[in-house]
Structures are given as structure tokens and as C-alpha cells.
Write a protein that holds these residues in place. Structure first.
Motif, PDB file in Angstrom:
ATOM      1  N   LEU A  56       0.832  -1.199   0.000  1.00  0.00           N
ATOM      2  CA  LEU A  56       0.000   0.000   0.000  1.00  0.00           C
ATOM      3  C   LEU A  56       0.871   1.255   0.000  1.00  0.00           C
ATOM      4  CD1 LEU A  56      -2.765   1.235  -0.014  1.00  0.00           C
ATOM      5  CD2 LEU A  56      -2.792   1.111   2.482  1.00  0.00           C
ATOM      6  N   ALA A  57       1.986   1.197   0.719  1.00  0.00           N
ATOM      7  CA  ALA A  57       2.918   2.331   0.707  1.00  0.00           C
ATOM      8  C   ALA A  57       3.413   2.602  -0.708  1.00  0.00           C
ATOM      9  CB  ALA A  57       4.091   2.049   1.643  1.00  0.00           C
ATOM     10  N   GLY A  58       3.612   1.537  -1.487  1.00  0.00           N
ATOM     11  CA  GLY A  58       4.043   1.706  -2.861  1.00  0.00           C
ATOM     12  C   GLY A  58       3.004   2.427  -3.706  1.00  0.00           C
ATOM     13  N   GLU A  59       1.721   2.101  -3.493  1.00  0.00           N
ATOM     14  CA  GLU A  59       0.658   2.799  -4.214  1.00  0.00           C
ATOM     15  C   GLU A  59       0.599   4.273  -3.796  1.00  0.00           C
ATOM     16  OE1 GLU A  59      -1.121   1.655  -6.656  1.00  0.00           O
ATOM     17  OE2 GLU A  59      -0.391  -0.409  -6.529  1.00  0.00           O
ATOM     18  N   LEU A  60       0.726   4.539  -2.506  1.00  0.00           N
ATOM     19  CA  LEU A  60       0.659   5.914  -2.017  1.00  0.00           C
ATOM     20  C   LEU A  60       1.861   6.737  -2.465  1.00  0.00           C
ATOM     21  CD1 LEU A  60      -0.591   5.277   1.630  1.00  0.00           C
ATOM     22  CD2 LEU A  60      -1.907   6.245  -0.243  1.00  0.00           C
ATOM     23  N   ALA A  61       2.997   6.077  -2.644  1.00  0.00           N
ATOM     24  CA  ALA A  61       4.206   6.803  -3.038  1.00  0.00           C
ATOM     25  C   ALA A  61       4.051   7.455  -4.403  1.00  0.00           C
ATOM     26  CB  ALA A  61       5.406   5.860  -3.037  1.00  0.00           C
ATOM     27  N   ASP A  62       3.134   6.943  -5.221  1.00  0.00           N
ATOM     28  CA  ASP A  62       2.885   7.546  -6.533  1.00  0.00           C
ATOM     29  C   ASP A  62       1.948   8.749  -6.452  1.00  0.00           C
ATOM     30  OD1 ASP A  62       4.492   5.693  -7.815  1.00  0.00           O
ATOM     31  OD2 ASP A  62       2.853   4.283  -8.133  1.00  0.00           O
ATOM     32  N   SER A  63       1.547   9.113  -5.229  1.00  0.00           N
ATOM     33  CA  SER A  63       0.651  10.257  -5.001  1.00  0.00           C
ATOM     34  C   SER A  63      -0.623  10.179  -5.841  1.00  0.00           C
ATOM     35  CB  SER A  63       1.380  11.583  -5.248  1.00  0.00           C
ATOM     36  OG  SER A  63       2.447  11.740  -4.340  1.00  0.00           O
ATOM     37  N   PRO A  64      -1.403   9.108  -5.688  1.00  0.00           N
ATOM     38  CA  PRO A  64      -2.665   9.024  -6.438  1.00  0.00           C
ATOM     39  C   PRO A  64      -3.629  10.098  -5.955  1.00  0.00           C
ATOM     40  CG  PRO A  64      -2.587   7.326  -4.747  1.00  0.00           C
ATOM     41  CD  PRO A  64      -1.222   7.971  -4.764  1.00  0.00           C
ATOM     42  N   PRO A  65      -4.636  10.437  -6.758  1.00  0.00           N
ATOM     43  CA  PRO A  65      -5.561  11.512  -6.360  1.00  0.00           C
ATOM     44  C   PRO A  65      -6.367  11.204  -5.105  1.00  0.00           C
ATOM     45  CG  PRO A  65      -6.299  10.403  -8.380  1.00  0.00           C
ATOM     46  CD  PRO A  65      -4.908   9.932  -8.114  1.00  0.00           C
ATOM     47  N   TRP A  66      -6.418   9.932  -4.695  1.00  0.00           N
ATOM     48  CA  TRP A  66      -7.191   9.559  -3.503  1.00  0.00           C
ATOM     49  C   TRP A  66      -6.320   9.502  -2.248  1.00  0.00           C
ATOM     50  CZ3 TRP A  66      -4.939   5.111  -1.777  1.00  0.00           C
ATOM     51  CH2 TRP A  66      -4.327   4.274  -2.726  1.00  0.00           C
ATOM     52  N   ARG A  67      -5.049   9.867  -2.343  1.00  0.00           N
ATOM     53  CA  ARG A  67      -4.128   9.714  -1.205  1.00  0.00           C
ATOM     54  C   ARG A  67      -4.589  10.507   0.024  1.00  0.00           C
ATOM     55  NH1 ARG A  67       2.443  10.095  -0.865  1.00  0.00           N
ATOM     56  NH2 ARG A  67       2.612  11.204   1.114  1.00  0.00           N
ATOM     57  N   ALA A  68      -4.891  11.785  -0.146  1.00  0.00           N
ATOM     58  CA  ALA A  68      -5.275  12.618   1.002  1.00  0.00           C
ATOM     59  C   ALA A  68      -6.554  12.093   1.652  1.00  0.00           C
ATOM     60  CB  ALA A  68      -5.461  14.062   0.563  1.00  0.00           C
ATOM     61  N   ALA A  69      -7.533  11.705   0.832  1.00  0.00           N
ATOM     62  CA  ALA A  69      -8.789  11.195   1.379  1.00  0.00           C
ATOM     63  C   ALA A  69      -8.554   9.918   2.163  1.00  0.00           C
ATOM     64  CB  ALA A  69      -9.793  10.959   0.259  1.00  0.00           C
ATOM     65  N   PHE A  70      -7.659   9.061   1.679  1.00  0.00           N
ATOM     66  CA  PHE A  70      -7.384   7.813   2.394  1.00  0.00           C
ATOM     67  C   PHE A  70      -6.703   8.081   3.730  1.00  0.00           C
ATOM     68  CE2 PHE A  70      -4.121   4.546   3.301  1.00  0.00           C
ATOM     69  CZ  PHE A  70      -4.981   3.581   3.799  1.00  0.00           C
TER      70      PHE A  70
END
Length: 425
Positions: free
Chosen positions: A180-194
Motif C-alpha cells: 500500500l505504501a508503494g501505491e501511495l508513493a505515486d501520489s494518487p488523487p485519492w491519497r489525502a482522502a485515504f
């Protein structure tokens, strides 16, 4: 008369022309029927659409999905396979075959079919949803989270369910965290909401702290704002030891500094470490670069920063505050002050207060001059005070500036710089 008798008879019509006209009429009728049939088949219920257009792959695929949603798996599978015979690349039919296999047959085959469907179209939500569930069952977090990312980017309405899935996975299986950290590291548009959603969970603060530590060396590490949110949550929840450990692990701000930005030069702070300056009626507080005394430690005469406080002598608000995590022991608070103008009985005090304590553990009091000083005065006066951090009940402290005026209203301006907390000798 003779000429008329010699004229040739008119040619006879060929029978083929009559057949062609009949064929053309039949073709036009058939074409008209197809024009009427297509919208009828599109709008009719699935079972009627199949009767109207049993050879259409599109109609068969629509009917197969309707049967699957109704729970009639055998019908759904048969119709979908008929559609694929007519159109091997029909995504809808391929998806239905995969979903039916997943319910009643070979989950490995279903995974292959739905992976193919998902690769054909990133908008195939049903395939991605099934693949997320199946990959999670297998512990394949990297693939599961990649499919979940696809859904979360497209459909904000399903984000709460996906965020709950992410949180549950991290709480129950630590192996999921790096993926999951790997997905967040790409700064997806849903990062802040998650990240915000984590703090609604009972163990969300711990999960967020774990993520921050896993991501600390990546390009997508927690931003200052995200880290401040985590620190503030830990502090507000009274999880001081966890706050200490996370700060040490991340070294943001530097864990070896007892007091952050004692020269008031930083452009921003990661609260509660760093200065939280008050805004209110009757006073103004601002950190200004190049307004303090020369900083001899940097090898040149460039002025350091300083804290400017303008006060009308009426408010008793805390003017500036910073949280510290001092270990038990004896310390000394050092600093410099300068009065710009004003004279009164007012005092300003730098107080070190243990969290939850009614009285400060140490206090440096700076009194206003009895006579107004010239505005051009550049005299910086050092001050210091020793204090003891007790072994019990003082896991965190606040260094805060407060004003006290027993006299009448007055206008004052005072400056502070070079604040430092050191171990007492």
C-alpha cells in the motif's frame, strides 16, 4: 400499311427482372425490420431481446449479465459463451464467463479471464472488484491494491469501501503495508482522502504512523502537512511515547534538537514541534528573518531571525508555544531579548510547562523598562533560567510565552531570539 406490317414486335420482358424486383423488395423489408429490431432489442428485457435478435453477440452478452445478476449462473454462462462464439472479443461476455467461473467453477480460470477483461478495459469495474477480492484471499497484496487503485481513481463513491479494505488489510496483516505504501508513493488523487479516513478508525493513528515510517525514504514520503496531522493526532490522543518514537524514526524535525528554530528563521513548522504563534485582539506576534542579533556561530555578521511581539498590555493569551519531549533531568533555557519601545509594569515570561500541569517547571521572566527606550536601541540582553523535568508525569512539555500586566493599558514592542534549551552542568 405495308411499312407497319414490316415493323419488329416489341421485346419481351426478362423473367429475371421480376425476380430481382421481388428480391429487392424483400431486402428492403428485411433491412427495415433490422432498423426497427435494433432499438427494440436494446430496450426490451433480456429474455425478449434474445428472442428478437438471437444472433446478436451484444444482445446475448447483455442477457448473460442480466442472468448473472439474477443469480441464474447456468443461463448466464450459456448465453455468454454463445456471445463469445459470435464475437470472441466481447468484453461483457468474457467478464460474465469469468464471474460465473469464480462463483461455481475454477477460481484460477476465473482469475485469468477477469484479468484479461480488466486489462482490456480499465473501466471494467466488476472485473476489478472480483480481482481485488480474489487477490486478497491469496495474499497477493501488490496486485490487489493495483486493481483497487484503478477503481479508486475512477469512482469516488466506492472509495470509502476501498479505504476500509486497505485499513483492514494493514491491521490484520503487516505484509500488506509495503504494497500500500508503494501505491501511495505515486501520489494518487485519492491519497489525502485515504490518509484522512485512517483517523476515523480505532487503530488508524497506529496504521498511519506505520505507513509514515515505511515511506520515510521514498520520493512519496509523508508531506509536512501529512506528518503534522499525524503528530497532532498522536499528541492530542496522549500517545507521547509513540510520538517520540515516530519522530526519532523519521528525524523530522531533527530528533536531536530539544528546541526547534530558536532563532525564528524557519519558513514553516511541523507542529507541535516548531512555533505555533497566536493571533488575537490586542497583540501581534510574528517571526521575522534578518531582524535579530548577528549569529556568531555561522562565521559571519548576518543577522539571525527574531520574534517580534507587539502588545497593548491587556491580553493574557499564550503568545507563542512549542512542544518539547525532554527526558527527565535538569536543563537551562537561554535566550536574548530587546525592548523596541514602551514602558510599564508588564512582564513577559518564557515558561516550560509539563503537559497537564498547573504550574510551570521553569520560568524566565523579562520585565518591561520603567522608562521608554529609544526605538533605535539595538541592545540585546541575554537571559537564562534552570529548570527540572521530573521523572514522573512530564513525558512532554510546552515552552510558551505569556504576558502579564498588573498596571494600566500600554503599547509595548519586544523582540526575542537565540532561544535554546541545553542540559544544565
Amino acid at each position: 400499311m405495308t411499312d407497319g406490317l414490316n415493323e419488329p414486335p416489341p421485346p419481351k420482358a426478362s423473367p429475371l427482372l421480376g425476380y430481382g424486383a421481388v428480391g429487392l423488395a424483400i431486402g428492403l423489408i428485411w433491412l427495415g425490420w433490422q432498423v426497427v429490431l435494433v432499438p427494440l432489442a436494446d430496450r426490451a428485457p433480456a429474455e425478449h431481446a434474445v428472442r428478437l435478435s438471437p444472433g446478436s453477440a451484444v444482445v446475448l452478452a447483455e442477457a448473460s449479465e442480466a442472468e448473472w445478476r439474477a443469480g441464474r449462473m447456468d443461463n448466464a454462462d450459456a448465453l455468454a459463451r454463445m456471445a463469445l462464439e459470435r464475437a470472441p472479443f466481447n468484453l461483457q461476455a468474457l467478464r460474465v464467463v469469468g464471474l460465473v467461473e469464480g462463483e461455481t467453477g475454477d477460481r484460477a480460470l476465473a482469475d485469468d479471464l477477469l484479468t484479461l477483461a480488466g486489462n482490456w478495459s480499465l473501466r471494467d469495474d466488476s472485473s476489478h472488484s472480483w480481482l481485488i477480492d480474489n487477490r486478497l484471499r491469496r495474499g497477493d497484496y501488490g496486485s490487489a491494491f493495483a486493481h483497487a487503485d484503478t477503481l479508486a481513481r475512477r469512482r469516488t463513491e466506492v472509495q470509502p469501501q476501498l479505504f476500509d479494505l486497505f485499513g483492514t488489510a494493514m491491521e490484520t496483516d503487516p505484509r500488506s503495508v509495503p504494497f500500500l505504501a508503494g501505491e501511495l508513493a505515486d501520489s494518487p488523487p485519492w491519497r489525502a482522502a485515504f490518509i484522512n479516513s485512517l483517523y476515523q478508525r480505532d487503530s488508524g493513528i497506529a496504521v498511519a504512523a506505520q505507513l509514515a515510517m515505511v515511506m520515510k525514504d521514498s520520493d512519496g514520503r509523508f508531506s509536512d502537512a501529512e506528518l503534522q496531522q499525524l503528530y497532532q493526532r498522536l499528541y492530542s490522543a496522549g500517545q507521547i511515547e509513540a510520538l517520540r518514537q515516530v519522530r526519532i524514526a523519521l528525524d523530522r524535525p531533527a530528533a536531536g534538537q530539544a528546541l526547534i528554530d530558536g532563532r525564528f528563521e524557519a519558513e514553516s513548522a511541523i507542529l507541535p514541534f516548531g512555533w505555533d504563534l497566536a493571533v488575537g485582539a490586542g497583540y501581534s506576534v510574528a517571526a521575522l528573518a534578518d531582524a535579530g542579533p548577528p549569529d556568531a556561530t555561522n562565521g559571519n555578521s548576518r543577522p539571525s531571525g527574531a520574534l517580534r511581539v507587539g502588545h497593548n498590555g491587556q491580553s493574557r493569551d499564550v503568545l507563542a508555544r512549542q512542544v518539547t519531549l525532554l527526558a527527565p533531568g535538569r536543563y537551562r533555557l537561554l535566550g536574548r531579548s530587546r525592548w523596541e519601545f514602551g514602558a510599564s509594569q508588564m512582564t513577559f515570561s518564557w515558561q516550560l510547562v509539563c503537559r497537564g500541569a498547573a504550574r510551570p517547571a521553569g520560568e524566565a521572566v523579562i520585565g518591561a523598562p520603567t522608562r521608554s527606550t529609544p526605538a533605535a536601541s539595538e541592545t540585546w540582553t541575554p537571559f537564562s533560567v534552570e529548570f527540572q523535568v521530573p521523572a514522573e508525569g512530564c513525558g512532554s512539555q510546552s515552552l510558551q510565552l505569556v504576558g502579564e500586566n498588573p498596571g494600566r493599558r500600554t503599547e509595548l514592542v519586544i523582540w526575542f531570539s537565540h532561544l535554546e534549551i541545553v542540559a544544565a552542568q
